[in-house]
Design an enzyme around this catalytic site. Sequence first.
Site, PDB file in Angstrom:
ATOM      1  N   GLY A 144      60.795-101.802 115.477  1.00  0.00           N
ATOM      2  CA  GLY A 144      61.786-101.785 114.407  1.00  0.00           C
ATOM      3  C   GLY A 144      62.598-100.346 114.432  1.00  0.00           C
ATOM      4  O   GLY A 144      62.172 -99.458 114.839  1.00  0.00           O
ATOM      5  N   GLN A 178      68.182 -93.523 112.234  1.00  0.00           N
ATOM      6  CA  GLN A 178      67.430 -93.048 113.414  1.00  0.00           C
ATOM      7  C   GLN A 178      68.087 -93.181 114.511  1.00  0.00           C
ATOM      8  O   GLN A 178      67.526 -92.315 115.521  1.00  0.00           O
ATOM      9  CB  GLN A 178      66.236 -94.049 113.696  1.00  0.00           C
ATOM     10  CG  GLN A 178      65.312 -94.214 112.529  1.00  0.00           C
ATOM     11  CD  GLN A 178      64.065 -94.907 112.820  1.00  0.00           C
ATOM     12  OE1 GLN A 178      64.080 -96.155 112.873  1.00  0.00           O
ATOM     13  NE2 GLN A 178      63.048 -94.423 113.543  1.00  0.00           N
ATOM     14  N   CYS A 214      56.102 -94.220 113.408  1.00  0.00           N
ATOM     15  CA  CYS A 214      57.723 -94.267 113.619  1.00  0.00           C
ATOM     16  C   CYS A 214      58.485 -93.526 114.794  1.00  0.00           C
ATOM     17  O   CYS A 214      57.852 -92.299 115.036  1.00  0.00           O
ATOM     18  CB  CYS A 214      58.235 -93.454 112.333  1.00  0.00           C
ATOM     19  SG  CYS A 214      60.136 -93.391 111.941  1.00  0.00           S
ATOM     20  N   LEU A 215      59.476 -94.091 115.422  1.00  0.00           N
ATOM     21  CA  LEU A 215      59.949 -93.281 116.465  1.00  0.00           C
ATOM     22  C   LEU A 215      60.587 -91.985 116.183  1.00  0.00           C
ATOM     23  O   LEU A 215      60.775 -91.289 117.075  1.00  0.00           O
ATOM     24  CB  LEU A 215      61.194 -94.362 117.207  1.00  0.00           C
ATOM     25  CG  LEU A 215      60.508 -95.594 117.721  1.00  0.00           C
ATOM     26  CD1 LEU A 215      61.609 -96.530 118.160  1.00  0.00           C
ATOM     27  CD2 LEU A 215      59.343 -95.613 118.946  1.00  0.00           C
ATOM     28  N   HIS A 234      59.330-100.584 105.949  1.00  0.00           N
ATOM     29  CA  HIS A 234      59.539 -99.403 106.586  1.00  0.00           C
ATOM     30  C   HIS A 234      60.819 -98.979 106.966  1.00  0.00           C
ATOM     31  O   HIS A 234      61.328 -97.936 106.606  1.00  0.00           O
ATOM     32  CB  HIS A 234      58.545 -99.259 107.746  1.00  0.00           C
ATOM     33  CG  HIS A 234      58.568 -98.008 108.633  1.00  0.00           C
ATOM     34  ND1 HIS A 234      57.540 -97.208 108.738  1.00  0.00           N
ATOM     35  CD2 HIS A 234      59.594 -97.538 109.473  1.00  0.00           C
ATOM     36  CE1 HIS A 234      57.735 -96.339 109.853  1.00  0.00           C
ATOM     37  NE2 HIS A 234      59.000 -96.463 110.026  1.00  0.00           N
ATOM     38  N   GLU A 235      61.520 -99.850 107.401  1.00  0.00           N
ATOM     39  CA  GLU A 235      62.910 -99.548 108.276  1.00  0.00           C
ATOM     40  C   GLU A 235      63.871 -99.589 106.891  1.00  0.00           C
ATOM     41  O   GLU A 235      64.838 -98.772 106.710  1.00  0.00           O
ATOM     42  CB  GLU A 235      63.359-100.780 108.995  1.00  0.00           C
ATOM     43  CG  GLU A 235      62.530-101.022 110.092  1.00  0.00           C
ATOM     44  CD  GLU A 235      62.274 -99.657 111.013  1.00  0.00           C
ATOM     45  OE1 GLU A 235      63.089 -98.865 110.922  1.00  0.00           O
ATOM     46  OE2 GLU A 235      61.184 -99.818 111.568  1.00  0.00           O
ATOM     47  N   HIS A 255      64.147 -96.216 105.538  1.00  0.00           N
ATOM     48  CA  HIS A 255      65.011 -95.345 106.408  1.00  0.00           C
ATOM     49  C   HIS A 255      66.362 -95.216 105.807  1.00  0.00           C
ATOM     50  O   HIS A 255      67.056 -94.335 105.764  1.00  0.00           O
ATOM     51  CB  HIS A 255      65.015 -95.709 107.921  1.00  0.00           C
ATOM     52  CG  HIS A 255      63.915 -95.326 108.551  1.00  0.00           C
ATOM     53  ND1 HIS A 255      63.676 -93.860 108.725  1.00  0.00           N
ATOM     54  CD2 HIS A 255      63.006 -96.036 109.472  1.00  0.00           C
ATOM     55  CE1 HIS A 255      62.558 -93.718 109.642  1.00  0.00           C
ATOM     56  NE2 HIS A 255      62.181 -94.961 110.057  1.00  0.00           N
TER      57      HIS A 255
HETATM   58 CO    CO Z   1      60.566 -95.622 111.184  1.00  0.00          CO
END
Ligand code: CO
Length: 164
Positions: free
Chosen positions: A44, A49, A88-89, A130-131, A134
């Site tokens: 995701g 991000q 998380c990236l 989660h997304e 963000h």
């Molecule tokens: Co993340």
Amino acid sequence: MLKIAKYPEQILRQTAKPISDFNDDLKALADEMAEVMYKDDGIGLAAPQVSKSMRLIVVGTSRGKYRVYVNPEITFFSKDKGRSEEGCLSLPQIFGWVTRAKKIHVKYQDLEGNVYKEKLKGLESIVLQHELDHLNGILFIDRAEKISKGRELLDSLKAKLDEK
Ligand code: CO
């Protein structure tokens, strides 16, 4: 190719702006985001991000066609909750245990602006929560009960933030 914003970059703490232009640039951005997500083995990715203040998410929990959520809103959270290990990236090498609703209902738009409602459970429910966090400047480390991997790295990143 788009570059992933890493904690503690400020864009990750901002509330992303709603999308009102459903144009070709939006479609191109979603495509590029999916490309970055797959390249980094993510499941995701949210627009902040990639340093874009936009309420746009791509989800790639299954191989093949990724899913796009524009202006998503969670309209229902089940009382039934589950705990899972998240990463998380934007926080590479850091993992933590987070408790979230097992089932959600989400209202969103597609790249043309059409409105949809969807019920999600399992991994897709976790990823979407989660997304969506963000988009509101929230990171999984804010919700984690326990950091399971990368505690020292996280502490050193936080120390960097305090120095600013
Ligand atoms: Co993340």
